[in-house]
Scaffold this active site. Structure first.
Site, mmCIF file in Angstrom:
data_model
loop_
_atom_site.group_PDB
_atom_site.id
_atom_site.type_symbol
_atom_site.label_atom_id
_atom_site.label_comp_id
_atom_site.label_asym_id
_atom_site.label_seq_id
_atom_site.Cartn_x
_atom_site.Cartn_y
_atom_site.Cartn_z
ATOM 1 N N GLU A 39 34.070 34.244 45.196
ATOM 2 C CA GLU A 39 34.564 32.873 45.346
ATOM 3 C C GLU A 39 33.716 32.172 46.399
ATOM 4 O O GLU A 39 33.634 32.615 47.546
ATOM 5 C CB GLU A 39 36.043 32.850 45.754
ATOM 6 C CG GLU A 39 36.968 33.280 44.615
ATOM 7 C CD GLU A 39 38.449 33.060 44.913
ATOM 8 O OE1 GLU A 39 38.810 32.957 46.111
ATOM 9 O OE2 GLU A 39 39.234 32.997 43.950
ATOM 10 N N ARG A 64 40.241 39.876 39.491
ATOM 11 C CA ARG A 64 41.062 38.981 38.666
ATOM 12 C C ARG A 64 42.120 39.719 37.856
ATOM 13 O O ARG A 64 43.202 39.180 37.620
ATOM 14 C CB ARG A 64 40.175 38.171 37.724
ATOM 15 C CG ARG A 64 39.150 37.297 38.406
ATOM 16 C CD ARG A 64 39.783 36.250 39.283
ATOM 17 N NE ARG A 64 38.760 35.436 39.925
ATOM 18 C CZ ARG A 64 39.006 34.648 40.957
ATOM 19 N NH1 ARG A 64 40.218 34.554 41.468
ATOM 20 N NH2 ARG A 64 38.041 33.949 41.497
HETATM 21 MN MN MN Z 1 39.842 32.213 47.785
#
Ligand code: MN
Length: 429
Positions: A210, A248
């Site tokens: 991220e 995820r």
């Molecule tokens: Mn984050």
């Protein structure tokens, strides 16, 4: 009046290329281990070198009158310095700037002193800038929240009803925040396929990065008090790049109803050089228009967004060089750091020196500006084809992700350097 330390015309006696992240206008603070020295030292990056603040202090070159004698030589991380506040940081940065200027002969013309005080950064091991007591991760990119919401709930309900009214966040794990260059093992955990009746245990198959920015808190606030948007900037020591690694498949199974847990707490990487808000000041801009207007405690009178160019590169174990997979900007963030700090403390929560407040994944409006593999490959449905023909939907073992970022000035850059990390195979259990 513009800060003279930020004058674009300033030059150092150290030759700094125009695309270096660390010209004399930047002067970010960091902590390093230097071969032959027992304790870590504080430093300031300049081009390919680092001003060793301990050696510069002991050599009598760097004296900040407001600091106790020898203070900067005695520190093994930035924590105590960060707690002292803006006037001290500003005075120190100003004195460092004078030492490094092209017209100052003290270090320039004395090679032995120069070797002692200005080691090459390539010879140093960078450490975490400070102990990080707490880590909070926001969710402040409208584009990212919209993309993820669209994948989970469809385009009509992409943003949850609260999103436009408050900077959503969760409390992350501070103990696993690591400095750039620290590799980590693929996490194991529970996952459940959509068509399966029960979960299974094993290595995550959806390790992601991220792209984020983070602020490190300088002086905190007492429990039971709050920090207003107009006071917030004085509580920020500076900014770093953040890679909030995520699993995820683990996240998807575990996150309801309380949010991320083991999908996020195995590693979060930050860049080692802390860029001060003073250095970023010429690049402070108005953020996106906020409609609906936020509640009064979240309103800002001053511009509080930053025009920071961001890039993500990937290098798989079979690639000779990196390939860029995302090109974004911090200017896309909907909620700014002053609003994040005001919201975080409005209930009386106490921020502490060294706290890391990350922005949340920063995605832009175009397909090449997305800040995670989840979005770049759209939940696995649009595999990314790399230059050598390999494809990716998430990260494989041996994949290295590197984030860089800088503000582009006229003939110079205020840069962050990089935050890099590699996914190692899951460790045996
Ligand atoms: Mn984050």
């Amino acid at each position: 009046m513009a800060d003279p330390v930020n004058d674009p015309a300033l030059r150092s006696f150290i030759d700094v290329p125009v695309d270096s992240p660390f010209p004399i206008q930047n002067l970010p603070f960091g902590v390093f281990h230097r071969p032959g020295y027992e304790s870590p030292h504080l430093g300031v990056a300049i081009g390919e070198f680092v001003l060793d603040l301990a050696e510069a202090t002991l050599a009598g070159l760097l004296h900040v009158p407001a600091l106790p004698l020898g203070f900067l030589a005695a520190q093994t991380d930035l924590g105590e310095f960060m707690a002292l506040g803006l006037p001290i940081w500003r005075e120190t940065r100003s004195r460092v700037s004078k030492i490094l200027r092209s017209d100052n002969s003290i270090l320039r013309d004395h090679p032995p002193l120069r070797m002692r005080c200005l080691p090459a950064s390539a010879d140093l091991a960078m450490l975490l800038p400070t102990r990080i007591p707490n880590y909070t991760d926001f969710y402040s990119s409208r584009e990212h929240a919209t993309n993820v919401g669209t994948m989970l709930r469809g385009p009509e309900n992409a943003l949850m009803p609260n999103w436009m009214h408050l900077p959503v966040a969760y409390h992350g794990r501070a103990s696993s925040v690591v400095v750039s260059g620290t590799d980590f093992h693929r996490p194991r955990g529970q996952t459940k396929a959509d068509d399966a009746d029960a979960p299974t245990f094993g290595p995550s198959r959806s390790v992601d990065f991220e792209l984020e920015l983070g602020v490190l808190i300088g002086p905190g606030n007492a429990l039971g008090t709050s920090i207003s948007t107009s006071e917030a900037a004085d509580h920020v020591f500076g900014m770093v790049l953040v890679n909030d690694w995520s699993a995820r498949d683990i996240q998807k199974w575990e996150y309801q109803p309380l949010g991320p847990f083991l999908a996020k707490n195995f590693a979060t990487s930050i860049s080692p050089w802390v860029v001060t808000l003073d250095a970023l000041e010429p690049f402070r801009i108005a953020g996106p228009t906020q409609d609906p207007e936020p509640l009064s405690y979240l309103r800002c009178t001053a511009a509080a967004a930053y025009d920071i160019h961001l890039e993500v590169t990937l290098q798989t174990s079979s690639m000779a060089k990196t390939v860029r997979i995302s090109l974004s900007s911090a200017k896309y963030l909907y909620w700014n750091i002053c609003q994040q700090i005001a919201h975080h403390t409005i209930n009386g929560c106490n921020l502490q020196t060294g706290d890391l407040l990350a922005s949340g994944t920063i995605s832009g409006p175009t397909p090449d500006s997305l800040g995670s593999m989840l979005e770049l490959a759209w939940k696995g449905t649009r595999p990314l084809t790399l230059l050598n023909g390999e494809t990716r939907v998430f990260l494989n073992d041996g994949d290295r992700v590197t984030i860089t970022g800088w503000c582009q000035g006229d003939g110079y850059r205020i840069g962050f350097g990089e935050v890099t990390g590699c996914v190692l195979p899951a460790f045996p259990v």
